[in-house]
Design an enzyme around this catalytic site. Structure first.
Site, PDB file in Angstrom:
ATOM      1  N   ALA A 135       0.868  -1.172   0.000  1.00 21.41           N
ATOM      2  CA  ALA A 135       0.000   0.000   0.000  1.00 21.41           C
ATOM      3  C   ALA A 135       0.909   1.226   0.000  1.00 21.41           C
ATOM      4  O   ALA A 135       2.076   1.150   0.399  1.00 21.41           O
ATOM      5  CB  ALA A 135      -0.895  -0.028   1.228  1.00 21.41           C
ATOM      6  N   GLY A 142       0.662  -4.903   1.095  1.00 17.16           N
ATOM      7  CA  GLY A 142      -0.543  -4.945   0.264  1.00 17.16           C
ATOM      8  C   GLY A 142      -0.301  -5.618  -1.081  1.00 17.16           C
ATOM      9  O   GLY A 142      -1.237  -6.153  -1.678  1.00 17.16           O
ATOM     10  N   GLU A 191      -0.739  -9.153  -0.396  1.00 18.58           N
ATOM     11  CA  GLU A 191      -2.170  -9.358  -0.134  1.00 18.58           C
ATOM     12  C   GLU A 191      -2.976  -9.333  -1.428  1.00 18.58           C
ATOM     13  O   GLU A 191      -3.917 -10.113  -1.606  1.00 18.58           O
ATOM     14  CB  GLU A 191      -2.672  -8.290   0.842  1.00 18.58           C
ATOM     15  CG  GLU A 191      -2.080  -8.491   2.236  1.00 18.58           C
ATOM     16  CD  GLU A 191      -2.388  -7.345   3.184  1.00 18.58           C
ATOM     17  OE1 GLU A 191      -2.102  -6.184   2.822  1.00 18.58           O
ATOM     18  OE2 GLU A 191      -2.916  -7.594   4.266  1.00 18.58           O
ATOM     19  N   GLU A 204       4.691  -5.030   7.300  1.00 16.21           N
ATOM     20  CA  GLU A 204       3.970  -3.956   8.000  1.00 16.21           C
ATOM     21  C   GLU A 204       4.485  -3.737   9.416  1.00 16.21           C
ATOM     22  O   GLU A 204       4.482  -2.618   9.933  1.00 16.21           O
ATOM     23  CB  GLU A 204       2.466  -4.262   8.047  1.00 16.21           C
ATOM     24  CG  GLU A 204       1.760  -4.136   6.711  1.00 16.21           C
ATOM     25  CD  GLU A 204       1.759  -5.411   5.887  1.00 16.21           C
ATOM     26  OE1 GLU A 204       2.553  -6.336   6.178  1.00 16.21           O
ATOM     27  OE2 GLU A 204       0.975  -5.490   4.933  1.00 16.21           O
TER      28      GLU A 204
HETATM   29  C1  HXC Z   1       5.091   4.351  -1.291  1.00 15.83           C
HETATM   30  C2  HXC Z   1       6.995   3.387  -2.082  1.00 15.83           C
HETATM   31  C3  HXC Z   1       6.652   2.167  -1.507  1.00 15.83           C
HETATM   32  C4  HXC Z   1       5.411   2.089  -0.800  1.00 15.83           C
HETATM   33  C5  HXC Z   1       8.532   1.910  -2.494  1.00 15.83           C
HETATM   34  N1  HXC Z   1       8.168   3.188  -2.687  1.00 15.83           N
HETATM   35  N2  HXC Z   1       7.618   1.277  -1.785  1.00 15.83           N
HETATM   36  N3  HXC Z   1       6.228   4.481  -1.971  1.00 15.83           N
HETATM   37  N4  HXC Z   1       4.691   3.233  -0.716  1.00 15.83           N
HETATM   38  N5  HXC Z   1       4.973   0.964  -0.271  1.00 15.83           N
HETATM   39  C6  HXC Z   1       8.893   4.222  -3.421  1.00 15.83           C
HETATM   40  C7  HXC Z   1      10.070   4.748  -2.653  1.00 15.83           C
HETATM   41  O1  HXC Z   1       9.665   5.726  -1.716  1.00 15.83           O
HETATM   42  C8  HXC Z   1      10.914   5.310  -3.773  1.00 15.83           C
HETATM   43  O2  HXC Z   1      10.398   6.544  -4.206  1.00 15.83           O
HETATM   44  C9  HXC Z   1      10.670   4.342  -4.901  1.00 15.83           C
HETATM   45  O3  HXC Z   1       9.446   3.660  -4.598  1.00 15.83           O
HETATM   46  C10 HXC Z   1      11.770   3.306  -5.029  1.00 15.83           C
HETATM   47  O4  HXC Z   1      11.932   2.696  -3.772  1.00 15.83           O
HETATM   48  P1  HXC Z   1      13.375   2.445  -3.114  1.00 15.83           P
HETATM   49  O5  HXC Z   1      13.134   2.152  -1.675  1.00 15.83           O
HETATM   50  O6  HXC Z   1      14.300   3.528  -3.465  1.00 15.83           O
HETATM   51  O7  HXC Z   1      13.809   1.121  -3.895  1.00 15.83           O
HETATM   52  P2  HXC Z   1      14.745  -0.052  -3.378  1.00 15.83           P
HETATM   53  O8  HXC Z   1      15.924   0.492  -2.653  1.00 15.83           O
HETATM   54  O9  HXC Z   1      14.980  -0.922  -4.570  1.00 15.83           O
HETATM   55  O10 HXC Z   1      13.877  -0.847  -2.303  1.00 15.83           O
HETATM   56  C11 HXC Z   1      12.750  -1.548  -2.698  1.00 15.83           C
HETATM   57  C12 HXC Z   1      11.886  -1.941  -1.462  1.00 15.83           C
HETATM   58  C13 HXC Z   1      11.604  -0.679  -0.621  1.00 15.83           C
HETATM   59  C14 HXC Z   1      12.630  -2.973  -0.647  1.00 15.83           C
HETATM   60  C15 HXC Z   1      10.598  -2.561  -2.008  1.00 15.83           C
HETATM   61  O11 HXC Z   1      11.096   0.346  -1.475  1.00 15.83           O
HETATM   62  C16 HXC Z   1      10.613  -0.907   0.487  1.00 15.83           C
HETATM   63  O12 HXC Z   1      10.933  -1.463   1.500  1.00 15.83           O
HETATM   64  N6  HXC Z   1       9.371  -0.446   0.269  1.00 15.83           N
HETATM   65  C17 HXC Z   1       8.357  -0.512   1.286  1.00 15.83           C
HETATM   66  C18 HXC Z   1       7.831  -1.920   1.421  1.00 15.83           C
HETATM   67  C19 HXC Z   1       6.751  -1.978   2.464  1.00 15.83           C
HETATM   68  O13 HXC Z   1       7.005  -1.687   3.645  1.00 15.83           O
HETATM   69  N7  HXC Z   1       5.559  -2.365   2.070  1.00 15.83           N
HETATM   70  C20 HXC Z   1       4.419  -2.464   2.958  1.00 15.83           C
HETATM   71  C21 HXC Z   1       3.673  -1.171   2.931  1.00 15.83           C
HETATM   72  S1  HXC Z   1       2.417  -1.121   4.134  1.00 15.83           S
HETATM   73  P3  HXC Z   1      11.116   7.948  -3.829  1.00 15.83           P
HETATM   74  O14 HXC Z   1      10.412   8.940  -4.693  1.00 15.83           O
HETATM   75  O15 HXC Z   1      10.853   8.145  -2.372  1.00 15.83           O
HETATM   76  O16 HXC Z   1      12.574   7.760  -4.144  1.00 15.83           O
HETATM   77  C22 HXC Z   1       1.188  -2.018   3.461  1.00 15.83           C
HETATM   78  C23 HXC Z   1      -0.018  -2.098   4.341  1.00 15.83           C
HETATM   79  C24 HXC Z   1      -1.035  -2.975   3.749  1.00 15.83           C
HETATM   80  O17 HXC Z   1       1.239  -2.510   2.392  1.00 15.83           O
HETATM   81  C25 HXC Z   1      -2.284  -2.816   4.511  1.00 15.83           C
HETATM   82  C26 HXC Z   1      -3.479  -3.185   3.713  1.00 15.83           C
HETATM   83  C27 HXC Z   1      -3.410  -3.009   2.284  1.00 15.83           C
END
Ligand code: HXC
Length: 291
Positions: A99, A142, A145, A165
């Protein structure tokens, strides 16, 4: 929030895109306009609906607007009598990294409750046509999911699945604790949800989360092939089959078997059941009419 992703309300209004934004607006074969996804029909007979998540700069983070568009495309495919299955995919790097954290960052509890936050995501799990997730790269939070809401998950060999999360101070909110536990069992689900650790495509296959693993560049065409295979069967009977497999997650064994038996009996009221068995006896390929 609006600076990251169009809100649900704005999606319902006519949108005037700036010329620079036009490049990401695609006209789908089904006639809709989308900003965050690409929509097409694939397969030799164009009978596989195809949705590609297309927010590459954000690794396909699932903002509200994107998930509304996925719901809209699925609605159109549900109504399209040519389409017998749907494939949802992302990019080679990310199916979806979760998400949209930036969209959620300042959300309050009150906004979540009053806006019924993420309720519309459930659309993916309630579609009657079979949906295949083709997962390359990250399927996190997400994203994992979303894949689990689909009926079949195919993975590219570099795919990674996770529910991170906990590292953000929250928990899965779109079925991650429930569908993951049913798919991989308690121990691995607990480990993933409590540590945020990811599993590889191979581990996902071993644990039953995904059914097949393919080289990255073959994943999507293999998923479309699977969709074509499904679409060549009776859509009517496929809908019954999907409904009763899903019932296995809700019912006791006795209730589930009774429900299955009744739907099995119901197939005898269809032309397609008659055609399928007649074609076998006549040693020819069945020609299903979805009747
Ligand atoms: C918003 C995101 C994002 C996310 C990545 N980006 N994941 N933006 N929401 N979930 C954005 C980053 O901010 C960045 O943009 C760009 O995508 C590239 O990401 P990087 O981190 O620079 O890439 P990398 O180093 O290759 O790392 C990849 C990654 C990491 C390991 C996937 O991005 C990461 O850990 N993302 C978050 C994963 C996460 O925690 N997901 C769960 C979310 S909570 P900018 O412009 O900032 O450079 C969730 C709740 C669900 O899903 C609840 C119900 C649906």
């Amino acid at each position: 929030m609006a600076m990251f992703c169009r809100s649900a309300a704005s999606l319902l209004k006519p949108v005037h895109f700036l010329p620079s934004a036009l490049a990401v607006v695609r006209q789908s074969s089904s006639g809709g306009q989308y900003q965050y996804i690409l929509v097409d029909k694939k397969g030799e007979k164009k009978n596989v609906g195809f949705i590609q998540l297309n927010r590459p700069k954000a690794l396909n983070a699932l903002c509200d607007g994107l998930m509304l568009e996925v719901g809209k495309a699925l609605d159109i495919f549900e109504q399209d009598t040519e389409v017998g299955a749907v494939v949802i995919t992302g990019s080679d790097k990310a199916f979806a990294a979760g998400a949209d954290i930036k969209e959620m960052q300042n959300k309050t509890f009150q906004e979540c409750i009053l806006g019924n936050f993420l309720a519309h995501w459930n659309k993916v799990a309630t579609v009657r046509k079979p949906v295949i997730a083709a997962v390359n790269g990250f399927a996190l939070g997400g994203g994992c999911e979303l894949a689990m809401m689909c009926d079949i998950i195919y993975a590219g060999e570099k795919a990674q699945f996770g529910q991170p999360e906990i590292l953000l101070g929250t928990i899965p909110g779109a079925g991650g604790t429930q569908r993951l536990t049913r798919a991989v069992g308690k121990s691995l689900a607990m480990e993933m949800v409590l540590t945020g650790d990811r599993i590889s495509a191979q581990e996902a296959k071993q644990s039953g989360l995904v059914s097949k693993v393919f080289p990255v560049d073959q994943l999507v065409s293999e998923a479309v092939k699977c969709g074509e295979k499904i679409a060549s069967n009776s859509k009517l009977i496929s809908a019954l089959a999907k409904e009763v497999v899903n019932a296995a997650f809700e019912l006791t064994l006795t209730e589930g078997n009774r429900f299955e038996k009744r739907l099995f009996h119901a197939t005898f009221a269809t032309e397609d059941r008659k055609e399928g068995m007649t074609a076998f006896v006549e040693k020819r390929k069945a020609d299903f009419q979805d009747k």
